[in-house]
Design an enzyme around this catalytic site. Structure first.
Site, PDB file in Angstrom:
ATOM      1  CB  CYS A 298       8.436  18.215 134.735  1.00  0.00           C
ATOM      2  SG  CYS A 298       8.358  18.439 132.946  1.00  0.00           S
TER       3      CYS A 298
ATOM      4  CB  CYS B 141       9.984  24.614 133.509  1.00  0.00           C
ATOM      5  SG  CYS B 141       8.784  24.926 132.201  1.00  0.00           S
TER       6      CYS B 141
ATOM      7  CE1 TYR C  57      24.117  29.556 109.280  1.00  0.00           C
ATOM      8  CE2 TYR C  57      24.405  31.912 109.672  1.00  0.00           C
ATOM      9  CZ  TYR C  57      24.942  30.663 109.467  1.00  0.00           C
ATOM     10  OH  TYR C  57      26.308  30.511 109.460  1.00  0.00           O
TER      11      TYR C  57
ATOM     12  CD  GLU D 183      17.517  27.602 106.452  1.00  0.00           C
ATOM     13  OE1 GLU D 183      17.828  26.454 106.830  1.00  0.00           O
ATOM     14  OE2 GLU D 183      17.648  28.621 107.155  1.00  0.00           O
TER      15      GLU D 183
ATOM     16  CG  ASP E 183      17.920  33.736 113.719  1.00  0.00           C
ATOM     17  OD1 ASP E 183      18.442  33.330 114.778  1.00  0.00           O
ATOM     18  OD2 ASP E 183      16.689  33.667 113.507  1.00  0.00           O
TER      19      ASP E 183
ATOM     20  CB  CYS F 128      19.484  30.567 120.310  1.00  0.00           C
ATOM     21  SG  CYS F 128      20.370  29.391 119.271  1.00  0.00           S
TER      22      CYS F 128
END
Length: 465
Positions: A89, A92, A325, A346, A391, A418
């Site tokens: 898969c 992950c 954001y 936003e 963010d 991120c």
């Protein structure tokens, strides 16, 4: 084919050649990285420090892809994956690495990226993680669907490097409240015989199954993503699910006709119950819809908000907090609840609508939300005494945002990223000697255990003009 000994190989290997290598690192997909005769070798299922005999498969630019033939030496941090289909898969990539091993790997990768791309050699705090929640942490699933020519429905994530679906009836990283519905829904979809093709290669029909759960409230929202509304018996099936499961508060149909990498479309149709579920987040009540962007790891999101609020605690309540954001206000609303006046910026109108609804729901009149291009709004609203919270999406900050920050120089900046690569790029422009800021703290957060993803909160203070 050449023999398996290195001495018989030419400097450029050929497919089928076999050699012994030692893994040096993992790439961003969780594949092992090694070197042989100055060639980068990529091989799946090999951890740093492990050695194996590998067979070269094909050349890709200046790299060679290879497969593991035989393991020679393993490391203590290797473990049996919690999921039986983990090796196939693509959901992950590092389940075979222990939780502590994942923490060390991510900490090291973050340091390497910040140093290489940003020339930042600042102290990095220990990763904010929770080994007790390394599984079952995801509050949302979006699972591809496909019905083959024999009429068999396949539901699961894609095989590594392909669009072939690996069937699943449970997923260890999903909240158990989501897991319990998968097998039953799959059986019902099989019986309904609706067409299904996640990438629309064989025609219209269902594309994905979406399930969202409030991890505090246990309320559930089920969504079928489809390219068409022409699904015979759809409303009856939705009503049957709604009556079967008391925790399910709504069943929706989301229409996505575009062949792109966006799973959800802009149109959502209510089939049964409500369009939204309630979730409790940082002592607030939030409404979440099918298309709401909300961190998939609720508890880790609360911990990072707590860290932000602690950092803000020494700031005067007279200043403004600008949340760029802001999305649905996941950061804005908890900060406003502490007494600060917050302005959220936003681009997406739907997110602003939900942010305003959630502010009203929680009786917060000291927060306002503005919809539009964040770079333009920030240039109009940001003041020197403000605290700026950033963010941004994975691509990082627009150059106009950075220019605005460097021009106005707000007293403090919090940057939640991120993607360490874009964080390094942006911090390099903001930090002395290129900018007026110093780093107070770099706090990594593991929102996505079992994957290579790592997020980081950078806390900055202005030290010069």
């Amino acid at each position: 084919m050449t023999s398996s000994t290195d001495s018989n190989l030419t400097l450029i290997p050929s497919p089928g050649d076999k050699v012994e290598i030692t893994c040096l690192d993992l790439d961003r997909h969780g594949n092992g990285l090694a070197r042989w005769n100055n060639w980068v070798v990529i091989v799946n299922d090999l951890l740093p420090g492990e050695s194996a005999q590998i067979e070269f498969v094909r050349r890709h630019r200046n790299q060679f892809l290879a497969r593991k033939v035989q393991t020679i030496e393993t490391v203590a941090s290797r473990r049996p994956p919690p999921c039986k289909i983990a090796k196939e898969c693509g959901g992950c990539s590092i389940q075979h690495l222990s939780d502590h091993g994942q923490t060390l790997l991510k900490q090291g990768h973050l340091r390497q990226i910040l140093l290489r791309l940003g020339q930042l050699d600042h102290k990095i705090e220990p990763i904010m993680t929770d080994y007790n929640r390394a599984l079952g942490y995801r509050n949302r699933a979006l699972i591809p669907l496909y019905r083959n020519s024999e009429g068999q429905l396949h539901m699961g994530y894609y095989r590594r490097g392909s669009h072939q679906i690996i069937d699943l009836n449970r997923c260890p990283v999903l909240d158990r409240g989501i897991d319990q519905y998968l097998a039953s829904i799959k059986d019902d979809l099989q019986q309904q015989n609706w067409p299904a093709d996640s990438d629309l290669s064989s025609g219209e029909g269902l594309r994905h199954l979406g399930i969202r759960i409030g991890q505090k409230t246990k309320q559930v929202l089920i969504t079928l993503v489809s390219s068409t509304t022409q699904l015979s018996g759809l409303h009856q099936q939705a009503k049957e699910w709604y009556s079967r499961w008391p925790e399910v508060r709504g069943i929706t149909l989301n229409i996505q006709r575009q062949r792109n990498n966006l799973v959800l479309g802009q149109e959502t149709i209510l089939l049964a119950g409500d369009l939204e579920i309630e979730e409790h987040f940082y002592n607030l009540s939030l409404l979440l819809s099918t298309t709401t962007f909300f961190q998939v790891n609720t508890l880790q999101a609360e911990r990072i908000v707590s860290k932000l609020i602690e950092w803000l605690s020494t700031a005067s309540l007279d200043i403004n907090i600008i949340d760029a954001y802001c999305g649905i206000g996941t950061i804005s609303l908890p900060i406003a609840a502490t007494g600060y006046h917050v302005i959220g910026l936003e681009l997406h109108a739907e997110a602003i609508t939900q942010a305003n609804k959630n502010a009203l729901r929680n009786s917060l009149d000291n927060v306002s939300f503005l919809c539009g291009d964040v770079s333009l709004l920030l240039a109009k609203k940001l003041q020197r005494n403000d605290v700026l919270v950033l963010d941004p999406p994975r691509k990082g900050l627009d150059q106009m945002v950075i220019k605005t920050i460097l021009s106005i120089q707000p007293e403090r900046v919090a940057y939640l990223s991120c993607d360490p690569a874009t964080l390094a790029r942006d911090l390099k422009q903001l930090i002395v000697p290129n900018g007026p800021y110093q780093i107070d703290e770099l706090q990594p957060i593991d929102f996505f255990p079992q994957t290579m993803h790592i997020e980081c909160l950078a806390l900055l203070t202005r030290i010069s003009s």
